[in-house]
Design a protein around this motif. Structure first.
Motif, PDB file in Angstrom:
ATOM      1  N   LEU A   1       1.281  10.790   7.965  1.00  0.00           N
ATOM      2  CA  LEU A   1       2.291  10.729   7.153  1.00  0.00           C
ATOM      3  C   LEU A   1       3.813  11.180   6.922  1.00  0.00           C
ATOM      4  O   LEU A   1       3.286  12.869   7.046  1.00  0.00           O
ATOM      5  CB  LEU A   1       2.137   9.612   5.647  1.00  0.00           C
TER       6      LEU A   1
ATOM      7  N   ASP B   1      -3.873   7.717   9.110  1.00  0.00           N
ATOM      8  CA  ASP B   1      -2.568   8.357  10.029  1.00  0.00           C
ATOM      9  C   ASP B   1      -1.962   9.461   8.691  1.00  0.00           C
ATOM     10  O   ASP B   1      -2.481   9.661   8.013  1.00  0.00           O
ATOM     11  CB  ASP B   1      -2.143   6.618   9.368  1.00  0.00           C
TER      12      ASP B   1
ATOM     13  N   ARG C   1      -7.367   4.784   4.977  1.00  0.00           N
ATOM     14  CA  ARG C   1      -8.085   3.349   4.783  1.00  0.00           C
ATOM     15  C   ARG C   1      -9.612   3.152   4.822  1.00  0.00           C
ATOM     16  O   ARG C   1      -9.763   3.180   5.907  1.00  0.00           O
ATOM     17  CB  ARG C   1      -7.329   2.892   5.272  1.00  0.00           C
TER      18      ARG C   1
ATOM     19  N   PHE D   1       2.032   0.303   6.811  1.00  0.00           N
ATOM     20  CA  PHE D   1       0.459  -0.262   6.657  1.00  0.00           C
ATOM     21  C   PHE D   1       0.924  -1.492   5.614  1.00  0.00           C
ATOM     22  O   PHE D   1      -0.151  -1.674   5.567  1.00  0.00           O
ATOM     23  CB  PHE D   1       0.431   0.739   6.136  1.00  0.00           C
TER      24      PHE D   1
ATOM     25  N   LEU E   1       4.971   4.054   2.916  1.00  0.00           N
ATOM     26  CA  LEU E   1       3.598   3.056   2.813  1.00  0.00           C
ATOM     27  C   LEU E   1       4.102   1.874   3.741  1.00  0.00           C
ATOM     28  O   LEU E   1       2.953   1.082   3.609  1.00  0.00           O
ATOM     29  CB  LEU E   1       3.002   2.887   1.611  1.00  0.00           C
TER      30      LEU E   1
ATOM     31  N   LEU F   1      -2.822   9.691   5.142  1.00  0.00           N
ATOM     32  CA  LEU F   1      -3.515   7.929   4.491  1.00  0.00           C
ATOM     33  C   LEU F   1      -4.898   7.910   5.183  1.00  0.00           C
ATOM     34  O   LEU F   1      -4.704   7.215   6.101  1.00  0.00           O
ATOM     35  CB  LEU F   1      -2.236   7.168   4.682  1.00  0.00           C
TER      36      LEU F   1
ATOM     37  N   ASN G   1      -7.804   3.088  -0.398  1.00  0.00           N
ATOM     38  CA  ASN G   1      -6.405   3.583   0.343  1.00  0.00           C
ATOM     39  C   ASN G   1      -6.058   4.609  -0.589  1.00  0.00           C
ATOM     40  O   ASN G   1      -5.871   5.278  -1.590  1.00  0.00           O
ATOM     41  CB  ASN G   1      -5.301   2.746   0.002  1.00  0.00           C
TER      42      ASN G   1
ATOM     43  N   GLU H   1      -9.723   4.346   8.317  1.00  0.00           N
ATOM     44  CA  GLU H   1      -8.385   3.850   9.450  1.00  0.00           C
ATOM     45  C   GLU H   1      -7.485   5.534   8.751  1.00  0.00           C
ATOM     46  O   GLU H   1      -7.180   5.427   7.672  1.00  0.00           O
ATOM     47  CB  GLU H   1      -7.590   3.234   9.328  1.00  0.00           C
TER      48      GLU H   1
END
Ligand SMILES: [Zn+2]
Length: 279
Positions: A11, A9, A54, A93, A90, A52, A59, A7
């Motif tokens: 930031l 993302d 995951r 999430f 963070l 980020l 992580n 996953e």
């Protein structure tokens, strides 16, 4: 965004401003100012973005931003505007800094490594922000950062990375390799001698983190290179390799200093590559 088992993302820490001449190197101002309009001090605004990633058991962060240890004067010179600190960034999430298992540094310049440490409230100590993470970088980059020269010492701040060594949180690697299943590092050189790019692979798709080889999508023009590049010819070669490999491919590029979005697909031709948003 889902990439195989990952996953992914984007930031954002905030924005900074740097001199437009530094941002675009040999490109004449009449050309770059049409794309990035300078303020009254000739500074252009850049985003400060991190990635980020995951998976079921990790992580992972790519770069850590500037962090909040810098002096008031430094904030003014670079017009740093903070949108969030690491705790707030963070939180959406369901994570906190102690949940981060790996931090990859493209390189140790302050805008990429500063967020990896913070000053404790009474100011007595500087400690790792991500106490349970392995911090992964090229050993050559570590050596250069620890012994900077007249030209590089304004970009490397010992307090950003020495506390990581003191706490045993560094993982120095040498050369191109797979660090975790699906996550590879590759030395690019160019921006710094041992700058590395990070490639995340899952399913048929990839996310390429070129770091400051392509700080923004404006730098897709191959001759648009930052004056901070220590080895601009190597940056040029690396850009051409990346473009020939990933142009019009199933790959997303992460532009860490873009103001808008951050993950983009590259289309067009080698002479005229274009980044299109996919967020
Ligand atoms: Zn940078």
């Amino acid at each position: 965004m889902k990439i195989g088992q990952f996953e992914v993302d984007v930031l954002i820490e905030g924005t900074m401003k740097i001199d437009g001449g530094s941002a675009f190197g040999i490109v004449p101002k009449p050309l770059w100012e049409k794309k990035a309009s300078p303020d009254e001090k000739n500074r252009v605004k850049l985003g400060l973005r991190q990635l980020l990633i995951r998976s079921r058991n990790a992580n992972i962060l790519i770069d850590t931003g500037i962090g909040q240890k810098v002096s008031k004067r430094f904030r003014e010179i670079f017009a740093i505007e903070y949108f969030s600190n690491w705790i707030d960034r963070l939180k959406p999430f369901g994570l906190s800094p102690k949940d981060i298992t790996h931090v990859f540094f493209t390189h140790l310049h302050f805008d990429h490594s500063g967020g990896a440490t913070f000053a404790v409230a009474d100011g007595s100590e500087i400690v790792p922000t991500f106490p349970n993470a392995d911090h992964i970088l090229q050993s050559g980059e570590w050596n250069e950062a620890c012994v900077p020269n007249e030209r590089t010492r304004a970009s490397y701040f010992f307090e950003d990375f020495l506390p990581l060594q003191n706490e045993g949180k560094l993982r120095l690697v040498s050369g191109d390799q797979e660090i975790l299943e699906g996550i590879r590092v590759r030395i690019s050189g160019g921006h710094t001698r041992f700058h590395q790019i990070i490639i995340i692979e899952g399913g048929n798709s990839q996310v390429v983190c070129p770091g400051d080889i392509f700080p923004t999508s404006l730098h897709l023009h191959t001759a648009w290179e930052s004056a901070f590049d220590q080895f601009p010819q190597d940056t040029l070669e690396c850009k051409k390799i990346l473009l020939s490999k990933y142009l019009n491919a199933e790959a997303l590029f992460f532009f860490g200093h873009d103001l808008e979005d951050g993950l983009k697909r590259l289309i067009g031709t080698m002479e005229k590559p274009v980044a299109v948003s996919c967020e």
